[in-house]
Design a protein around this motif. Sequence first.
Motif, PDB file in Angstrom:
ATOM      1  N   THR A 105       0.875  -1.175   0.000  1.00 42.54           N
ATOM      2  CA  THR A 105       0.000   0.000   0.000  1.00 42.54           C
ATOM      3  C   THR A 105       0.909   1.220   0.000  1.00 42.54           C
ATOM      4  OG1 THR A 105      -0.169  -0.090   2.427  1.00 42.54           O
ATOM      5  CG2 THR A 105      -1.980  -1.044   1.156  1.00 42.54           C
ATOM      6  N   MET A 106       0.606   2.190  -0.856  1.00 43.45           N
ATOM      7  CA  MET A 106       1.467   3.363  -0.995  1.00 43.45           C
ATOM      8  C   MET A 106       0.661   4.639  -0.796  1.00 43.45           C
ATOM      9  SD  MET A 106       4.198   4.218  -4.037  1.00 43.45           S
ATOM     10  CE  MET A 106       3.041   4.048  -5.394  1.00 43.45           C
ATOM     11  N   HIS A 107       1.007   5.373   0.270  1.00 46.78           N
ATOM     12  CA  HIS A 107       0.422   6.697   0.521  1.00 46.78           C
ATOM     13  C   HIS A 107       1.593   7.680   0.538  1.00 46.78           C
ATOM     14  CE1 HIS A 107      -1.430  10.103   2.550  1.00 46.78           C
ATOM     15  NE2 HIS A 107      -2.626   9.535   2.394  1.00 46.78           N
ATOM     16  N   LEU A 108       1.888   8.242  -0.631  1.00 46.74           N
ATOM     17  CA  LEU A 108       3.029   9.138  -0.792  1.00 46.74           C
ATOM     18  C   LEU A 108       2.627  10.360  -1.620  1.00 46.74           C
ATOM     19  CD1 LEU A 108       6.078   6.791  -1.531  1.00 46.74           C
ATOM     20  CD2 LEU A 108       5.957   8.507   0.289  1.00 46.74           C
ATOM     21  N   GLY A 109       3.327  11.458  -1.377  1.00 43.39           N
ATOM     22  CA  GLY A 109       3.079  12.692  -2.126  1.00 43.39           C
ATOM     23  C   GLY A 109       2.898  13.897  -1.236  1.00 43.39           C
ATOM     24  N   THR A 110       2.538  13.650   0.035  1.00 41.54           N
ATOM     25  CA  THR A 110       2.291  14.759   0.965  1.00 41.54           C
ATOM     26  C   THR A 110       3.530  15.642   1.112  1.00 41.54           C
ATOM     27  OG1 THR A 110       0.665  13.443   2.178  1.00 41.54           O
ATOM     28  CG2 THR A 110       1.601  15.349   3.311  1.00 41.54           C
ATOM     29  N   ASN A 111       4.658  15.043   1.389  1.00 45.82           N
ATOM     30  CA  ASN A 111       5.879  15.837   1.575  1.00 45.82           C
ATOM     31  C   ASN A 111       6.409  16.398   0.268  1.00 45.82           C
ATOM     32  OD1 ASN A 111       6.369  15.686   4.471  1.00 45.82           O
ATOM     33  ND2 ASN A 111       6.681  13.508   4.148  1.00 45.82           N
ATOM     34  N   ASP A 112       6.185  15.688  -0.832  1.00 42.83           N
ATOM     35  CA  ASP A 112       6.582  16.227  -2.127  1.00 42.83           C
ATOM     36  C   ASP A 112       5.913  17.572  -2.377  1.00 42.83           C
ATOM     37  OD1 ASP A 112       7.925  13.736  -3.852  1.00 42.83           O
ATOM     38  OD2 ASP A 112       6.519  13.082  -2.315  1.00 42.83           O
ATOM     39  N   ILE A 113       4.649  17.673  -1.956  1.00 48.00           N
ATOM     40  CA  ILE A 113       3.901  18.921  -2.125  1.00 48.00           C
ATOM     41  C   ILE A 113       4.252  19.914  -1.024  1.00 48.00           C
ATOM     42  CG2 ILE A 113       1.581  19.924  -2.058  1.00 48.00           C
ATOM     43  CD1 ILE A 113       0.587  17.266  -3.326  1.00 48.00           C
TER      44      ILE A 113
END
Length: 225
Positions: A105-113
């Motif tokens: 399961t992948m929940h990523l992108g928060t820190n990228d933004i």
Amino acid sequence: MVRFSSAQVLLTATLATFAQAAAVRWMPLGDSITDYGCWRAWIWERFQKEGYNVDLVGGEKAGENCNGLNFDRDHEGHPGFMAVDIVAKNQLVDWLKKNPADVVTMHLGTNDIFRGNRKTAEITAALGKLIDQMRESNAAMRIIVAQIIPLPTVDKQVQELNQAIPAWAASKNSTVSPIWVVDQWTNFTSADLKDGIHPSESGDVKMANKFYPALVHAIATLDGK
């Protein structure tokens, strides 16, 4: 590709028809929302109640009390990490080598933004590379990708990423290694955030309730691989 939301509980497996010979290895992959989040504990508890043999894998162990739940704490949630950096440093390759998985399961992108001010195309390109690396580790990897939870200070960018994810995931989908998209944004309110970034207890429960059907479905597909 199947999209899962809180309104969709498409469970094709039942305990009567699904007999696991060995534990399914599930790697929760993400940033602090995965590391701190007790949503993993709620899912683990439900797996135990419903008779699923699932082994959480990863090199990290979160220390949260999670209402006293005694759960498998292994995961690959890394506070502050960005998808683009995980790719640039080739970190997932080593994580999967040390802790092979059947389902991610992948929940990523928060820190990228939030930290990196990365554009949607940069983030989806990084997510795509991570999927390639998952499949290099396990050609039959089952992959569950989240449309990420809200981030009030920059939620316009979050929504732009989330809107792009279904078409991007469809382009990366494979019969051998399917991708499912789980909408973690819809119906997630400010009350479900304890600090404007991380889920509160109600947020953890919502995340668990959305990820769980997709995990059960992924496990069911492994039975016939």
